[in-house]
Motif scaffolding. Structure first.
Motif, short mmCIF file in Angstrom:
data_model
loop_
_atom_site.label_atom_id
_atom_site.label_comp_id
_atom_site.label_asym_id
_atom_site.label_seq_id
_atom_site.Cartn_x
_atom_site.Cartn_y
_atom_site.Cartn_z
N UNK A 44 0.84 -1.20 0.00
CA UNK A 44 0.00 0.00 0.00
C UNK A 44 0.88 1.25 0.00
N UNK A 45 0.24 2.41 -0.05
CA UNK A 45 0.99 3.67 0.03
C UNK A 45 1.16 4.15 1.47
N UNK A 46 0.67 3.39 2.44
CA UNK A 46 0.75 3.79 3.85
C UNK A 46 2.19 3.71 4.35
N UNK A 116 -7.70 1.92 -0.41
CA UNK A 116 -9.09 2.36 -0.53
C UNK A 116 -9.53 3.13 0.73
N UNK A 117 -9.12 2.65 1.89
CA UNK A 117 -9.43 3.35 3.13
C UNK A 117 -8.74 4.71 3.17
N UNK A 118 -7.46 4.74 2.80
CA UNK A 118 -6.69 5.99 2.82
C UNK A 118 -7.26 6.99 1.82
N UNK A 119 -7.65 6.52 0.64
CA UNK A 119 -8.21 7.41 -0.37
C UNK A 119 -9.53 8.01 0.09
N UNK A 130 -13.32 8.03 11.40
CA UNK A 130 -12.80 6.72 11.01
C UNK A 130 -13.36 6.34 9.65
N UNK A 131 -12.68 5.42 8.99
CA UNK A 131 -13.16 4.83 7.74
C UNK A 131 -13.16 3.32 7.97
N UNK A 132 -14.31 2.69 7.74
CA UNK A 132 -14.42 1.25 7.97
C UNK A 132 -14.95 0.56 6.73
N UNK A 133 -14.42 -0.63 6.42
CA UNK A 133 -14.93 -1.38 5.29
C UNK A 133 -16.19 -2.16 5.69
N UNK A 134 -17.12 -2.27 4.76
CA UNK A 134 -18.33 -3.05 4.99
C UNK A 134 -18.44 -4.07 3.87
N UNK A 135 -18.58 -5.33 4.25
CA UNK A 135 -18.74 -6.41 3.27
C UNK A 135 -19.86 -7.32 3.74
N UNK A 144 -9.44 2.56 9.49
CA UNK A 144 -8.62 3.77 9.53
C UNK A 144 -9.14 4.67 10.64
N UNK A 145 -8.25 5.11 11.52
CA UNK A 145 -8.61 5.97 12.63
C UNK A 145 -7.98 7.34 12.45
N UNK A 146 -8.79 8.38 12.57
CA UNK A 146 -8.32 9.76 12.51
C UNK A 146 -7.72 10.09 13.88
N UNK A 147 -6.41 10.18 13.95
CA UNK A 147 -5.74 10.36 15.23
C UNK A 147 -5.96 11.74 15.81
N UNK A 148 -6.17 12.71 14.96
CA UNK A 148 -6.43 14.07 15.47
C UNK A 148 -7.78 14.15 16.16
N UNK A 149 -8.74 13.41 15.65
CA UNK A 149 -10.08 13.46 16.23
C UNK A 149 -10.26 12.47 17.36
N UNK A 150 -9.60 11.32 17.27
CA UNK A 150 -9.83 10.24 18.25
C UNK A 150 -8.68 10.04 19.23
N UNK A 151 -7.59 10.78 19.07
CA UNK A 151 -6.39 10.56 19.88
C UNK A 151 -6.63 10.42 21.37
N UNK A 152 -7.28 11.41 22.02
CA UNK A 152 -7.48 11.30 23.47
C UNK A 152 -8.33 10.08 23.87
N UNK A 153 -9.36 9.79 23.09
CA UNK A 153 -10.22 8.64 23.42
C UNK A 153 -9.46 7.33 23.23
#
Length: 194
Positions: A44-46, A116-119, A130-135, A144-153
């Protein structure tokens, strides 16, 4: 400039449901199980890619030794998944905006699944928590977790659970189409043959 997104491979668990042998070192198609997840992250590009080790650390480290990733140890792995997540987040550089949390026992994940999550995160405005896959109607992994928004939690998590409880009921979680790989992990030796 695109925000920096890392990959964290959670590979510290004991895998007790698998049996006496270390699950992440079980052979699948000629390679240790954990190596499949690591190779997907590297495809991946991560960046950076960080593997969190705990139980069976020496064997998992050896299974990953020639890959371009960083290993970080979680001495508290026996206290549950939350400790590995926190150890991984602590190992990331400060400029990382988000991290894709990849389980070490998900051999069917691909680099394209991760990208796909990163995009989706990069394209969203405003950025989701967050971005979560659904199948097949079910949320899967990696997430994918947004660390700026979820960091303290995330820093306050405890016990044997990940970010799932933090994401439940939020209206800022972006769902994207997953694949069969995002809904499959290995818990038993029999699962290696499916």
């Amino acid at each position: 400039m695109a925000e920096a997104i890392a990959a964290l491979i959670l590979a510290a668990g004991r895998g007790t449901r698998f049996g006496p042998e270390p699950k992440l070192l079980a052979d699948l198609d000629g390679r240790p199980l954990v190596r499949h997840a690591a190779e997907a992250a590297l495809a991946s590009r991560l960046r950076p890619v960080v593997a969190i080790l705990g139980a069976h650390a020496a064997g998992v480290r050896a299974a990953l030794r020639d890959l371009d990733l960083t290993c970080a140890e979680n001495p508290d792995y026996a206290d549950g998944l939350s400790t590995s997540l926190k150890a991984g987040l602590a190992a990331l550089p400060g400029e990382i905006a988000a991290a894709v949390i990849l389980l070490g026992d998900m051999p069917r994940i691909t680099g394209a699944d991760l990208d796909r999550l990163a995009d989706a995160f990069a394209d969203a405005d405003p950025a989701p928590a967050a971005v979560v896959p659904v199948h097949a109607g079910r949320r899967g992994n990696p997430v994918l977790l947004n660390l700026r928004r979820l960091g303290p939690a995330l820093a306050a998590l405890s016990g044997d659970r990940g970010a799932g409880p933090l994401l439940a009921g939020r209206d800022d979680v972006l769902e994207v189409a997953g694949t069969a790989g995002t809904g499959f992990d290995v818990d038993t030796p029999e699962a290696l043959t499916t």
